[in-house]
Design a protein around this motif. Sequence first.
Motif, short mmCIF file in Angstrom:
data_model
loop_
_atom_site.label_atom_id
_atom_site.label_comp_id
_atom_site.label_asym_id
_atom_site.label_seq_id
_atom_site.Cartn_x
_atom_site.Cartn_y
_atom_site.Cartn_z
N HIS A 7 -13.95 0.21 -35.40
CA HIS A 7 -15.29 -0.27 -35.07
C HIS A 7 -15.44 -1.76 -35.38
CE1 HIS A 7 -19.60 -0.22 -34.42
NE2 HIS A 7 -19.73 -0.88 -35.55
N LEU A 14 -15.70 -0.28 -40.68
CA LEU A 14 -17.09 -0.02 -40.33
C LEU A 14 -18.00 -1.24 -40.36
CD1 LEU A 14 -17.63 3.37 -42.16
CD2 LEU A 14 -17.23 2.97 -39.74
N GLY A 40 -15.19 -3.51 -31.97
CA GLY A 40 -16.58 -3.58 -31.52
C GLY A 40 -17.40 -4.33 -32.55
N HIS A 41 -18.51 -3.74 -32.95
CA HIS A 41 -19.39 -4.19 -34.02
C HIS A 41 -20.16 -5.46 -33.72
CE1 HIS A 41 -21.10 -3.65 -37.90
NE2 HIS A 41 -20.54 -4.72 -38.45
N ASN A 57 -12.63 -7.15 -27.82
CA ASN A 57 -13.95 -6.54 -27.97
C ASN A 57 -14.56 -6.53 -26.57
OD1 ASN A 57 -16.72 -6.01 -28.36
ND2 ASN A 57 -16.68 -6.90 -30.40
N SER A 60 -20.81 -4.46 -25.31
CA SER A 60 -21.55 -3.23 -25.59
C SER A 60 -22.51 -2.88 -24.45
CB SER A 60 -22.36 -3.38 -26.88
OG SER A 60 -23.41 -4.30 -26.69
#
Length: 142
Positions: A7, A14, A40-41, A57, A60
Motif C-alpha cells: 500500500h 501501510l 499506492g497511498h 503508483n 487512485s
Amino acid sequence: LRFALVHATPRDPLDEYLADDREGWKLRLAGVDADFLLVGHTHIPFRVEVDGVQVVNPGSVGQPRDGDPRAAYAIADTEARRVEFFRLDYPFEATQAKVVKGFQPLMPTFQGLVSEENLVALIEHVKSLSKAPMPAATTTQP
C-alpha cells in the motif's frame, strides 16, 4: 518478471508517504526482490526506476491528491518495461453524494468517538474534491 505490491512502501506497508523521490525509494528497496513494485497511498500517479526496479503508483479512484478528480490507472508493458498512465471520467459527483448520504446514518454510531463537527468537516472535504480543476490531458507518462 517479479512483482511486489504494498500500500505505501516496503519499509512501512501501510503508512509511509513517499512520492516520486528516487533517492527515497532507493533507501526503501532493500530486500525487495521484484522487477515492478506497485504502490499506492499517495493517490498520485508516478513511475520511478531505481536500480532496475520500476516503482509504480497508478493513482487512485477517489480522493484525488493531484487536483484531477478523474479515475487514474496505469498499464504496464512488461516486455518493453514501459508504463503508461491514463485518466477516465466517471460520475464522481454522484459518487460523492452517495458517500455523504452513507455517512448520515453512521453519525449516531460515532457519537462520543468522533465529534459531529469532524464528521461534517469530512463530508465537506469530500464535496470539495469535485471543485479541483481538470487537466486537459487524458494520458501522462511521468
